[in-house]
Design an enzyme around this catalytic site. Sequence first.
Site, PDB file in Angstrom:
ATOM      1  N   ASP A  45       0.841  -1.204   0.000  1.00  0.00           N
ATOM      2  CA  ASP A  45       0.000   0.000   0.000  1.00  0.00           C
ATOM      3  C   ASP A  45       0.876   1.255   0.000  1.00  0.00           C
ATOM      4  O   ASP A  45       0.375   2.369  -0.079  1.00  0.00           O
ATOM      5  CB  ASP A  45      -1.000  -0.007   1.162  1.00  0.00           C
ATOM      6  CG  ASP A  45      -0.336   0.072   2.532  1.00  0.00           C
ATOM      7  OD1 ASP A  45       0.907  -0.026   2.599  1.00  0.00           O
ATOM      8  OD2 ASP A  45      -1.056   0.231   3.528  1.00  0.00           O
ATOM      9  N   SER A  46       2.199   1.063   0.028  1.00  0.00           N
ATOM     10  CA  SER A  46       3.136   2.171  -0.202  1.00  0.00           C
ATOM     11  C   SER A  46       2.857   2.821  -1.551  1.00  0.00           C
ATOM     12  O   SER A  46       3.304   3.929  -1.819  1.00  0.00           O
ATOM     13  CB  SER A  46       4.579   1.673  -0.148  1.00  0.00           C
ATOM     14  OG  SER A  46       4.739   0.524  -0.968  1.00  0.00           O
ATOM     15  N   ASP A  84      -1.226  -6.368  -0.297  1.00  0.00           N
ATOM     16  CA  ASP A  84      -1.210  -5.675   0.994  1.00  0.00           C
ATOM     17  C   ASP A  84      -2.614  -5.187   1.342  1.00  0.00           C
ATOM     18  O   ASP A  84      -3.218  -4.429   0.577  1.00  0.00           O
ATOM     19  CB  ASP A  84      -0.267  -4.467   0.866  1.00  0.00           C
ATOM     20  CG  ASP A  84       0.369  -4.066   2.167  1.00  0.00           C
ATOM     21  OD1 ASP A  84       0.170  -4.761   3.175  1.00  0.00           O
ATOM     22  OD2 ASP A  84       1.089  -3.044   2.153  1.00  0.00           O
ATOM     23  N   LYS A 114      -0.792  -9.475   3.088  1.00  0.00           N
ATOM     24  CA  LYS A 114      -0.040  -8.945   4.233  1.00  0.00           C
ATOM     25  C   LYS A 114      -0.936  -7.987   5.006  1.00  0.00           C
ATOM     26  O   LYS A 114      -1.739  -7.277   4.390  1.00  0.00           O
ATOM     27  CB  LYS A 114       1.221  -8.215   3.763  1.00  0.00           C
ATOM     28  CG  LYS A 114       2.028  -7.611   4.917  1.00  0.00           C
ATOM     29  CD  LYS A 114       3.345  -7.036   4.471  1.00  0.00           C
ATOM     30  CE  LYS A 114       3.249  -5.647   3.894  1.00  0.00           C
ATOM     31  NZ  LYS A 114       2.681  -4.624   4.812  1.00  0.00           N
ATOM     32  N   GLU A 179       9.779  -4.030  10.372  1.00  0.00           N
ATOM     33  CA  GLU A 179      10.133  -2.711   9.825  1.00  0.00           C
ATOM     34  C   GLU A 179      10.551  -1.760  10.933  1.00  0.00           C
ATOM     35  O   GLU A 179       9.891  -1.651  11.972  1.00  0.00           O
ATOM     36  CB  GLU A 179       8.935  -2.120   9.057  1.00  0.00           C
ATOM     37  CG  GLU A 179       9.235  -0.704   8.548  1.00  0.00           C
ATOM     38  CD  GLU A 179       8.295  -0.179   7.486  1.00  0.00           C
ATOM     39  OE1 GLU A 179       7.395  -0.914   7.052  1.00  0.00           O
ATOM     40  OE2 GLU A 179       8.489   0.991   7.081  1.00  0.00           O
TER      41      GLU A 179
HETATM   42  O1  KIV Z   1       3.555  -1.094   1.678  1.00  0.00           O
HETATM   43  C1  KIV Z   1       4.711  -1.533   1.568  1.00  0.00           C
HETATM   44  O2  KIV Z   1       5.374  -1.382   0.544  1.00  0.00           O
HETATM   45  C2  KIV Z   1       5.260  -2.272   2.702  1.00  0.00           C
HETATM   46  C3  KIV Z   1       6.701  -2.678   2.652  1.00  0.00           C
HETATM   47  C4  KIV Z   1       7.578  -1.506   2.768  1.00  0.00           C
HETATM   48  C5  KIV Z   1       7.032  -3.724   3.640  1.00  0.00           C
HETATM   49  O3  KIV Z   1       4.562  -2.517   3.634  1.00  0.00           O
END
Ligand code: KIV
Length: 261
Positions: A45-46, A84, A114, A179
């Site tokens: 979700d980044s 995610d 995730k 993290e």
């Molecule tokens: O959203 C994301 O990209 C993440 C990673 C940085 C682990 O959670």
Amino acid sequence: MASVSTTHLLKMKGAGEKIVAVTAYDYPFARLADEAGADLILVGDSLGMVVQGQKNTLPVTMEEMLYHTRMVSRAAQRALVVGDLPFLSYQADVREAVRNAGLFLKEAGAAAVKLEGGATVTEAIRAMVDAGIPVQAHIGLTPQSVHAMGGYRVQRDEERLLADAHQVAEAGAFSVVLEGIPAAIAERITRELAIPTIGIGAGVHCDGQILVMHDLLGLNLGYMPKFTRMFADLKAETLKGFRAYGDAVRSGEFPGPEHSY
Ligand code: KIV
């Protein structure tokens, strides 16, 4: 169909083989990450920050996550694709959490999901695992809790981190992202857990590492955290390409006869 499975990652931990994980959000970059040998591709979700230009990950929706996960799943031949779960798609209600997690597998081709959190999300992890959905947990600095943490801060409460790690593993997570935690704590968690740890800002002792694609390729146009490294400078290459194109159009040098009908 991905050839890296969750059990494959477990075997890699057992063999002491480092797991290479990376984020990707679209078809071309996911294809290239896969071709380069990434074991796990996270559709993080980044994307809210690095693709959409938002201030944080909180506004990202399920619909957007499924849209990007479809592109990545289509591209990955070998890597395990993990979708995610965005903010508020799993925190409020366990049944809703299972339904949303299931959509990543059913409609977007992911092999796992995730979610962020430790002890507070174990019920959701258990319910997803019972429904046949492999779950990767994510503890430590969890960006969806940016306001609760008072910013993106390294998390140093060893007892809490250890408890979170053990509880997500007991709930059935196949792996856990660590993290923004001190390397010594990540090392202890990695030693104590049977499941693989994937670190980002958590030192070298994790079973694998993950970075945001835009950071490692030099496409991050904002703040670069201390834990990341630019392995290529695509920003410079991209500017070079756009500028050369602009110059060629302005000068009348492009298109040439070879590009014309
Ligand atoms: O959203 C994301 O990209 C993440 C990673 C940085 C682990 O959670």
